[in-house]
Structure formats: structure tokens, C-alpha cells
Design a protein around this motif. Sequence first.
Motif, PDB file in Angstrom:
ATOM      1  N   TYR A  32       0.802  -1.142  -0.164  1.00 25.00           N
ATOM      2  CA  TYR A  32       0.110   0.130  -0.038  1.00 25.00           C
ATOM      3  C   TYR A  32       0.894   1.395  -0.131  1.00 25.00           C
ATOM      4  CZ  TYR A  32      -3.939  -2.906   0.966  1.00 25.00           C
ATOM      5  OH  TYR A  32      -4.902  -3.743   1.285  1.00 25.00           O
ATOM      6  N   THR A  33       0.078   2.010  -0.594  1.00 25.01           N
ATOM      7  CA  THR A  33       0.768   3.717  -0.147  1.00 25.01           C
ATOM      8  C   THR A  33       0.307   3.815   1.298  1.00 25.01           C
ATOM      9  OG1 THR A  33       0.365   4.528  -2.408  1.00 25.01           O
ATOM     10  CG2 THR A  33       0.050   6.128  -0.946  1.00 25.01           C
ATOM     11  N   ALA A  50       1.614  11.545   2.112  1.00 23.29           N
ATOM     12  CA  ALA A  50       1.205  10.218   1.867  1.00 23.29           C
ATOM     13  C   ALA A  50       2.756   9.870   0.920  1.00 23.29           C
ATOM     14  CB  ALA A  50      -0.165  10.022   0.868  1.00 23.29           C
ATOM     15  N   THR A  52       4.168   6.725  -1.796  1.00 19.80           N
ATOM     16  CA  THR A  52       3.857   5.631  -2.484  1.00 19.80           C
ATOM     17  C   THR A  52       4.688   4.272  -1.914  1.00 19.80           C
ATOM     18  OG1 THR A  52       5.146   6.312  -4.208  1.00 19.80           O
ATOM     19  CG2 THR A  52       2.750   6.525  -4.459  1.00 19.80           C
ATOM     20  N   ARG A  53       4.498   3.216  -2.497  1.00 15.95           N
ATOM     21  CA  ARG A  53       5.351   1.919  -2.139  1.00 15.95           C
ATOM     22  C   ARG A  53       6.719   2.010  -2.450  1.00 15.95           C
ATOM     23  NH1 ARG A  53       2.903  -3.027  -5.072  1.00 15.95           N
ATOM     24  NH2 ARG A  53       2.362  -1.487  -6.655  1.00 15.95           N
ATOM     25  N   ASN A  54       7.105   2.537  -3.333  1.00 17.30           N
ATOM     26  CA  ASN A  54       8.566   2.577  -3.587  1.00 17.30           C
ATOM     27  C   ASN A  54       8.963   4.209  -3.242  1.00 17.30           C
ATOM     28  OD1 ASN A  54       7.431   4.197  -5.653  1.00 17.30           O
ATOM     29  ND2 ASN A  54       8.449   3.248  -7.316  1.00 17.30           N
ATOM     30  N   ASN A  57       6.655   8.771  -5.424  1.00 16.13           N
ATOM     31  CA  ASN A  57       5.546   9.897  -5.218  1.00 16.13           C
ATOM     32  C   ASN A  57       5.254   9.956  -3.843  1.00 16.13           C
ATOM     33  OD1 ASN A  57       3.884  11.614  -6.277  1.00 16.13           O
ATOM     34  ND2 ASN A  57       2.233  10.401  -6.973  1.00 16.13           N
ATOM     35  N   ASP A  59       2.915  13.212  -1.713  1.00 13.27           N
ATOM     36  CA  ASP A  59       2.457  14.072  -1.544  1.00 13.27           C
ATOM     37  C   ASP A  59       1.849  15.016  -0.223  1.00 13.27           C
ATOM     38  OD1 ASP A  59      -1.303  14.709  -2.761  1.00 13.27           O
ATOM     39  OD2 ASP A  59       0.478  16.093  -2.810  1.00 13.27           O
ATOM     40  N   THR A 100      -4.368   1.944  -1.626  1.00 14.37           N
ATOM     41  CA  THR A 100      -3.914   1.715  -2.834  1.00 14.37           C
ATOM     42  C   THR A 100      -4.138   3.058  -3.706  1.00 14.37           C
ATOM     43  OG1 THR A 100      -6.027   0.813  -3.828  1.00 14.37           O
ATOM     44  CG2 THR A 100      -3.920  -0.525  -2.994  1.00 14.37           C
ATOM     45  N   ARG A 101      -5.132   3.901  -3.435  1.00 10.67           N
ATOM     46  CA  ARG A 101      -5.257   5.277  -4.289  1.00 10.67           C
ATOM     47  C   ARG A 101      -5.115   6.216  -3.265  1.00 10.67           C
ATOM     48  NH1 ARG A 101     -11.148   4.158  -6.844  1.00 10.67           N
ATOM     49  NH2 ARG A 101     -11.429   3.174  -4.787  1.00 10.67           N
ATOM     50  N   ILE A 103      -3.031   8.613  -2.898  1.00 11.11           N
ATOM     51  CA  ILE A 103      -2.435   9.887  -3.619  1.00 11.11           C
ATOM     52  C   ILE A 103      -3.538  10.384  -4.465  1.00 11.11           C
ATOM     53  CG2 ILE A 103      -0.856  10.940  -4.848  1.00 11.11           C
ATOM     54  CD1 ILE A 103       1.236   9.837  -3.086  1.00 11.11           C
TER      55      ILE A 103
END
Length: 121
Positions: A32-33, A50, A52-54, A57, A59, A100-101, A103
Motif C-alpha cells: 500500500y501507499t 502520503a 507510495t510503495r517505492n 511519489n 504528496d 492503494t489510491r 494519493i
Amino acid sequence: QVQLVESGGGLVQPGGSLRLSCAASERTFSAYTMGWFRQAPGKERTFVAAVTRNAGNIDYADSVKGRFTISRDGAKNTVYLQMNSLKPEDSAVYYCAAGTRLILSRTVDYWGKGTLVTVSS
């Protein structure tokens, strides 16, 4: 069962710093993000940051840009929120979130129970 466990809240003076931590299960963390929301008394819960997984990204809400930094440590399955130059209006319960969404649409799949941050002299 997904568990998100926050820690690091407390009382801090204006201008001070705090670091929040959110520990997740390995499965949750890798899928997950991860992010943070906050809710002040009598107000709606709002997005803070937030990643992201890697960590490709990231925000932030406009109100915390330049003061807060979100990061994640895959080895510890933990996401952090470094909060600097804290203001009284940052006082709130801070919630860790996974989605998962997160951002794209601020959609949260899982919530932590929250940790209280109070900024006051």
C-alpha cells in the motif's frame, strides 16, 4: 488482519518538532501507499501527507508543505512523519492510513487508531 500502530504524539511548544511513527505488518506495508491524516476537535479528518510503495511519489497538504516530511523504512515496515515548525493549528489526532489510491483519490483502505499531537505553550 491489518494493523497500523501509531506512536510519537505528545505535547510540544509552538516552533518545536515531533516525529510520528506508524508500524504496519510487512504484507500491508509492501502493498500500500502509506499516509497520514489528522482531525482536530469539531473538524473533519483531513489529508496531511502520503508516500507510495517505492517512495517514488510523495504528496503533502498545502498547509504542511515545507514543514512536514513523510518517509518510509521498508526494513522496519514503518512510515514516519517528521513535523517541524509546529503551530497551534497543527494540534489534532493524527491517523496513519494505508490505501492503494491514497494519493490519487485520498481513498483509505485501513486506518490506525490515532495519536494525539498538542501544540501549545
